[in-house]
Design a protein around this motif. Structure first.
Motif, short mmCIF file in Angstrom:
data_model
loop_
_atom_site.label_atom_id
_atom_site.label_comp_id
_atom_site.label_asym_id
_atom_site.label_seq_id
_atom_site.Cartn_x
_atom_site.Cartn_y
_atom_site.Cartn_z
N GLU A 244 0.82 -1.22 0.00
CA GLU A 244 0.00 0.00 0.00
C GLU A 244 0.85 1.27 0.00
O GLU A 244 0.34 2.37 -0.22
N ARG A 246 3.59 4.00 -1.16
CA ARG A 246 4.41 4.58 -2.23
C ARG A 246 5.71 5.11 -1.65
O ARG A 246 6.73 5.15 -2.30
N ASP A 293 -0.10 4.57 -1.69
CA ASP A 293 -0.45 4.45 -3.10
C ASP A 293 -1.88 4.96 -3.30
O ASP A 293 -2.77 4.65 -2.49
N ALA A 294 -2.10 5.73 -4.34
CA ALA A 294 -3.41 6.36 -4.55
C ALA A 294 -4.53 5.33 -4.66
O ALA A 294 -5.62 5.51 -4.10
N GLU A 295 -4.26 4.24 -5.35
CA GLU A 295 -5.28 3.21 -5.52
C GLU A 295 -5.59 2.52 -4.20
O GLU A 295 -6.76 2.26 -3.88
N ALA A 296 -4.55 2.26 -3.40
CA ALA A 296 -4.75 1.64 -2.10
C ALA A 296 -5.53 2.57 -1.17
O ALA A 296 -6.42 2.13 -0.43
N GLU A 297 -5.20 3.86 -1.23
CA GLU A 297 -5.89 4.83 -0.38
C GLU A 297 -7.36 4.93 -0.78
O GLU A 297 -8.25 5.04 0.08
N PHE A 298 -7.62 4.88 -2.08
CA PHE A 298 -9.00 4.92 -2.57
C PHE A 298 -9.76 3.68 -2.10
O PHE A 298 -10.98 3.74 -1.86
N SER A 299 -9.06 2.57 -1.93
CA SER A 299 -9.69 1.33 -1.47
C SER A 299 -9.88 1.29 0.05
O SER A 299 -10.41 0.30 0.57
#
Length: 324
Positions: A244, A246, A293-299
């Motif tokens: 998760e 970056r 990570d942006a995608e992990a944060e969004f999840s």
């Protein structure tokens, strides 16, 4: 030279008296007070993410009064200039020399209120002084003295017109925490004394600023077992390799945790650091250093969640007291 058990006992007693004195002005927040005092003695800085009216100014003034230090409050706004913080060199026509006029950063305790409202250029004026305890103006370095503690605040609710703190700036803060609202009993006490708008004005000093510097030097001699150093390095490495993340915890962040743990151990009357000290302080010292990570944060991933998993996955060394 390593701190002795007798010195650790004295340190803990003095730290408790500091906490109690500051607690007379900041009611019901002993843990936050202890974290702030720990940061001061570890020669670090504090980032408070809090709503307005939770006692941030009272905390700064109470700490300054307790250690016989000076305090300054800087209201960060979009039009604030770096020279408004650090000071400026002015030409004196009478003496035909340039004189340096110190800015508000020259104080024992500096409250940088709503730091994220100032431009990145003004925020960067704090980078050198927070890292090296000095200000360079026109090629001349000016020491700010010891102790030196910056308590910066930012409002987590209102983000309009703010500038996000860059990672280099966040990495300068030893801890990030929040005061939060008081419990019901403490709120009643605060309301009962609401006629006094400056509760820290009645505080008596407990020690001098020079004694705080001595405590900082003494805390640096707390013993840290090589196994705990290895454990801290492993934790930092795991934060960097977490899927998760970056950006995980830097070497500066790992060093900051060791510095904080030394003071924390001494504040509890120990001349050695335990793995539990590392675990207890990892949250306030490390979570603001993560970049997810942006995608992990969004999840739904959070720095706190990643750190909790890392602490659970990495086995802590067995606690042991150093040989006398």
């Amino acid at each position: 030279m390593t701190m002795t058990p007798e010195q650790a006992t004295w340190f803990a007693g003095t730290f408790d008296r500091l906490t109690q004195n500051v607690g007379l002005a900041v009611l019901g927040k002993d843990h936050v007070v202890r974290l702030a005092l720990m940061a001061m003695i570890a020669e670090g800085h504090v980032l408070l993410e809090d709503a307005p009216g939770t006692g941030k100014t009272s905390l700064a003034k109470a700490i300054a009064a307790t250690v016989q230090g000076t305090s300054q409050r800087i209201q960060f706004t979009p039009d604030l200039l770096p020279s408004d913080v650090t000071g400026v060199t002015i030409y004196d026509q009478d003496t035909r020399t340039f004189d340096f006029h110190k800015g508000p950063i020259f104080a024992s305790i500096v409250l940088a209120d709503e730091i994220n409202r100032a431009s990145p250029k003004t925020q960067s004026a704090l980078l050198e002084v927070m890292e090296e305890s000095r200000v360079s103006v026109d090629g001349v370095a000016h020491e700010v003295g010891r102790p030196f503690l910056v308590i910066a605040t930012q409002n987590p609710i209102e983000q309009a017109g703010t500038y996000r703190l860059p990672e280099a700036q966040l990495d300068r803060f030893l801890i990030k925490t929040s005061i939060g609202y008081p419990d019901l009993a403490s709120a009643e006490q605060i309301l009962a004394g609401s006629a006094n708008r400056n509760p820290s004005s009645g505080l008596s000093p407990v020690i001098t600023t020079s004694a705080v510097a001595d405590m900082a030097d003494l805390a640096a001699t707390v013993h840290v077992d090589p196994a705990i150093l290895r454990y801290t390095a492993q934790l930092a490495e795991e934060t960097r390799s977490a899927p998760e993340s970056r950006l995980g915890v830097s070497v500066r962040g790992a060093m900051a945790l060791i510095r904080a743990a030394k003071v924390w151990a001494a504040s509890q009357g120990r001349h050695f650091v335990l793995p539990d000290d590392i675990k207890e302080l990892a949250g306030p010292v490390w979570t603001h250093r993560f970049v997810l990570d942006a995608e992990a944060e969004f999840s739904g991933a959070t720095a706190e969640g990643v750190l909790a998993r890392v602490l659970a996955d990495v086995a802590a060394p067995q606690s042991r007291q150093p040989a006398a």
